[in-house]
Design a protein around this motif. Structure first.
Motif, mmCIF file in Angstrom:
data_model
loop_
_atom_site.group_PDB
_atom_site.id
_atom_site.type_symbol
_atom_site.label_atom_id
_atom_site.label_comp_id
_atom_site.label_asym_id
_atom_site.label_seq_id
_atom_site.Cartn_x
_atom_site.Cartn_y
_atom_site.Cartn_z
ATOM 1 N N LEU A 259 -44.796 32.445 7.239
ATOM 2 C CA LEU A 259 -45.615 31.366 6.700
ATOM 3 C C LEU A 259 -47.094 31.602 6.986
ATOM 4 C CD1 LEU A 259 -45.298 28.623 5.252
ATOM 5 C CD2 LEU A 259 -45.278 27.551 7.502
ATOM 6 N N ARG A 260 -47.398 32.136 8.164
ATOM 7 C CA ARG A 260 -48.804 32.325 8.551
ATOM 8 C C ARG A 260 -49.489 33.459 7.790
ATOM 9 N NH1 ARG A 260 -48.651 32.120 15.106
ATOM 10 N NH2 ARG A 260 -46.850 33.472 14.728
ATOM 11 N N LEU A 346 -31.578 9.055 4.698
ATOM 12 C CA LEU A 346 -31.225 10.420 4.323
ATOM 13 C C LEU A 346 -31.105 10.550 2.812
ATOM 14 C CD1 LEU A 346 -30.619 13.032 5.891
ATOM 15 C CD2 LEU A 346 -28.199 12.465 5.712
ATOM 16 N N VAL A 347 -31.687 11.615 2.281
ATOM 17 C CA VAL A 347 -31.612 11.917 0.855
ATOM 18 C C VAL A 347 -30.524 12.949 0.583
ATOM 19 C CG1 VAL A 347 -32.855 12.854 -1.145
ATOM 20 C CG2 VAL A 347 -34.029 11.338 0.469
ATOM 21 N N ASP A 348 -30.604 14.101 1.255
ATOM 22 C CA ASP A 348 -29.628 15.158 1.018
ATOM 23 C C ASP A 348 -29.792 16.251 2.072
ATOM 24 O OD1 ASP A 348 -31.917 16.558 0.237
ATOM 25 O OD2 ASP A 348 -31.426 16.595 -1.891
ATOM 26 N N GLU A 349 -29.010 17.300 1.897
ATOM 27 C CA GLU A 349 -29.081 18.486 2.742
ATOM 28 C C GLU A 349 -29.349 19.674 1.833
ATOM 29 O OE1 GLU A 349 -26.438 20.475 6.308
ATOM 30 O OE2 GLU A 349 -25.389 19.794 4.499
ATOM 31 N N PRO A 350 -30.628 20.006 1.587
ATOM 32 C CA PRO A 350 -30.935 21.045 0.604
ATOM 33 C C PRO A 350 -30.472 22.441 1.006
ATOM 34 C CG PRO A 350 -32.926 20.352 1.742
ATOM 35 C CD PRO A 350 -31.843 19.405 2.144
ATOM 36 N N GLU A 351 -30.383 22.709 2.303
ATOM 37 C CA GLU A 351 -29.883 23.986 2.811
ATOM 38 C C GLU A 351 -29.146 23.706 4.110
ATOM 39 O OE1 GLU A 351 -32.230 27.460 2.806
ATOM 40 O OE2 GLU A 351 -33.587 26.809 1.215
ATOM 41 N N ARG A 382 -39.445 27.835 1.003
ATOM 42 C CA ARG A 382 -38.618 27.057 0.073
ATOM 43 C C ARG A 382 -38.699 25.559 0.374
ATOM 44 N NH1 ARG A 382 -35.219 31.228 1.413
ATOM 45 N NH2 ARG A 382 -33.754 29.883 2.543
ATOM 46 N N LEU A 383 -38.732 25.203 1.648
ATOM 47 C CA LEU A 383 -38.806 23.784 1.996
ATOM 48 C C LEU A 383 -40.137 23.183 1.556
ATOM 49 C CD1 LEU A 383 -37.083 23.630 5.501
ATOM 50 C CD2 LEU A 383 -36.082 23.359 3.216
ATOM 51 N N LEU A 384 -41.200 23.942 1.665
ATOM 52 C CA LEU A 384 -42.492 23.447 1.160
ATOM 53 C C LEU A 384 -42.449 23.254 -0.345
ATOM 54 C CD1 LEU A 384 -44.937 25.543 3.340
ATOM 55 C CD2 LEU A 384 -44.761 23.050 3.296
ATOM 56 N N ARG A 385 -41.829 24.187 -1.039
ATOM 57 C CA ARG A 385 -41.720 24.047 -2.495
ATOM 58 C C ARG A 385 -40.940 22.791 -2.851
ATOM 59 N NH1 ARG A 385 -42.299 27.742 -6.717
ATOM 60 N NH2 ARG A 385 -41.140 27.227 -8.618
ATOM 61 N N LEU A 386 -39.848 22.542 -2.114
ATOM 62 C CA LEU A 386 -39.048 21.347 -2.353
ATOM 63 C C LEU A 386 -39.858 20.087 -2.071
ATOM 64 C CD1 LEU A 386 -36.368 19.897 -2.865
ATOM 65 C CD2 LEU A 386 -35.775 20.318 -0.478
ATOM 66 N N LEU A 387 -40.587 20.084 -0.981
ATOM 67 C CA LEU A 387 -41.360 18.909 -0.596
ATOM 68 C C LEU A 387 -42.479 18.610 -1.585
ATOM 69 C CD1 LEU A 387 -41.498 16.893 1.812
ATOM 70 C CD2 LEU A 387 -43.201 18.402 2.829
ATOM 71 N N MET A 388 -43.082 19.660 -2.140
ATOM 72 C CA MET A 388 -44.249 19.488 -2.990
ATOM 73 C C MET A 388 -43.931 19.465 -4.479
ATOM 74 S SD MET A 388 -46.865 21.938 -0.841
ATOM 75 C CE MET A 388 -48.384 21.334 -1.565
ATOM 76 N N SER A 396 -40.796 30.619 -3.414
ATOM 77 C CA SER A 396 -42.090 29.973 -3.603
ATOM 78 C C SER A 396 -43.176 30.977 -3.946
ATOM 79 C CB SER A 396 -42.493 29.242 -2.318
ATOM 80 O OG SER A 396 -41.629 28.181 -2.054
ATOM 81 N N LEU A 397 -44.034 30.582 -4.852
ATOM 82 C CA LEU A 397 -45.326 31.237 -5.001
ATOM 83 C C LEU A 397 -46.272 30.636 -3.972
ATOM 84 C CD1 LEU A 397 -45.755 31.092 -8.859
ATOM 85 C CD2 LEU A 397 -45.345 33.145 -7.510
#
Length: 418
Positions: A259-260, A346-351, A382-388, A396-397
């Motif tokens: 990520l960094r 809770l919404v879901d468990e994406p992974e 991937r989690l950032l892509r899901l969140l955004m 993710s790009l």
């Protein structure tokens, strides 16, 4: 899809020793259509067990001394003894006060028998002849044997629970008779099909205290679907998230390293001059903010968690962030407490090992909570892509190439301070 049983399960309680385990235990039921909340223990009100759906409680007992952990497990098992389904989650790598909490929960639950199945095949955690493996290696020969808080001393569940009888999948047909006689049964499972067979083999799930990890929760959720599915809460999309990394697990550190390297990320270390780190994050125009503990493990890990929580509280108060990715159970609890949040819807468990939800109290931020040892190197992307964007699948790009927060104005010099 299986039909609901003739007498469907309506109330489900999950008692966990940390926040990520609570999310892992509740998420499969949320995916199956049950309402689900993940709560800190102080938020649990008398009568909560009578509510339809899932109440998953983070007892926080993994970080306590054994006597305190036993007291909590017994008290909450007694409080939720009237639930149709009662689950005591344990870590799939056997960290924590596993045996002591299982015995205390059994006594409090007044259940006839205990079925112990910690396998989580989707993450390579399997149980064969009562031995717990991680990707084919006994867990006490893996990195979990060097856990700084709860090093795993044995992979043999019969050493942890010498009173237990070990059952292989071909013996699960004996369970109805065995449960009638009471006792503790360690059930081997190398596949999800083994876990489904285990659940199918127990005719009266209310007679049993179920003990396991997300693999068992998924098997139970698949068997006990609700008569009427509840719509999950709709999480808002985040325009500028904060990633908080407190886990020292090597998998998480690799994820942080990746990520960094991104050009759309500003990252600071919580341990080095927190006030300066906050000034850096307040000034940056980067679309993604990251705060993390040092790469080297430290003895004073609890003080680092306090530092991480301080960053969360200040940045939310400044309205500089509108979503959270939290890695590590202790980190997640500290962040929620810093915001005065009792838990998440809770919404879901994406992974596997990831719970997605919305804070139950203002500011109702969208939150993703990831267990430290789960995920490949690209999971934070991937989690950032899901969140955004709401897109959990594709790689993710860099977010800067999409510009969802382009033009964000940092707080000027002389604005809010730490």
């Amino acid at each position: 899809m299986r039909k609901p049983p003739a007498d469907p399960v309506r109330t489900i309680a999950v008692l966990a020793d940390d926040l990520t385990s609570a999310g892992d235990g509740a998420a499969p039921f949320r995916g199956g259509g049950h309402r689900a909340k993940v709560l800190l223990p102080e938020a649990v009100e008398p009568g909560a067990a009578a509510l339809d759906g899932v109440v998953a409680v983070d007892l926080g007992s993994r970080l306590l001394d054994e006597a305190s952990a036993v007291a909590l497990a017994g008290r909450f098992a007694e409080a939720f003894a009237g639930s149709d389904l009662l689950i005591k989650t344990v870590d799939s790598t056997l960290r924590g006060h596993v045996a002591a909490e299982v015995r205390a929960a059994h006594a409090g639950s007044r259940r006839r028998a205990v079925v112990v199945a910690p396998a989580f095949p989707a993450e390579g955690r399997t149980t064969v002849r009562g031995i717990q493996y991680v990707h084919g290696v006994p867990v006490d020969e893996t990195e979990f044997a060097r856990d700084p808080v709860h090093p795993v001393r044995t992979a043999d569940l019969t050493r942890l629970l010498p009173e237990a009888e070990v059952l292989e999948p071909e013996q699960f047909g004996k369970l109805p008779e065995l449960i009638d006689g009471g006792g503790v049964f360690v059930c081997s499972a190398a596949t999800d099909a083994d876990l489904r067979l285990l659940v199918d083999s127990v005719p009266l799930p209310g007679d049993v205290l179920w003990v396991g990890s997300p693999g068992l929760a998924a098997a139970l959720a698949g068997h006990h679907i609700p008569v009427r599915s509840a719509r999950p809460p709709e999480p808002p999309m985040a325009r500028r998230p904060l990633v908080v990394v407190g886990s020292a697990n090597p998998a998480t550190r690799r994820q942080l390293d990746r990520l960094r390297t991104r050009t759309d990320v500003t990252s600071v270390e919580a341990a080095e001059a927190p006030a300066e780190g906050l000034r850096t994050l307040r000034r940056t125009t980067a679309p993604v903010l990251v705060v993390h503990t040092p790469d080297a493990r430290r003895a004073d890990a609890s003080s680092l968690t306090v530092d991480l929580a301080h960053f969360v509280r200040e940045l939310v108060a400044d309205e500089l962030i509108d979503g959270l990715v939290l890695t590590g159970g202790e980190t997640a609890v500290a962040a929620l407490e810093a915001l005065g949040a009792a838990g998440i819807d809770l919404v879901d468990e994406p992974e596997p090992g990831v719970a997605r939800g919305v804070l139950v109290s203002p500011p109702h931020l969208p939150v993703l909570i990831k267990a430290g040892g789960f995920g490949d190197d690209g999971i934070l992307d991937r989690l950032l892509r899901l969140l955004m964007e709401g897109s959990p699948i594709a790689e993710s790009l860099p977010i800067a190439e999409r510009g969802p927060f382009a033009g964000h104005a940092p707080i000027a010099e002389g604005g809010p301070t730490s």
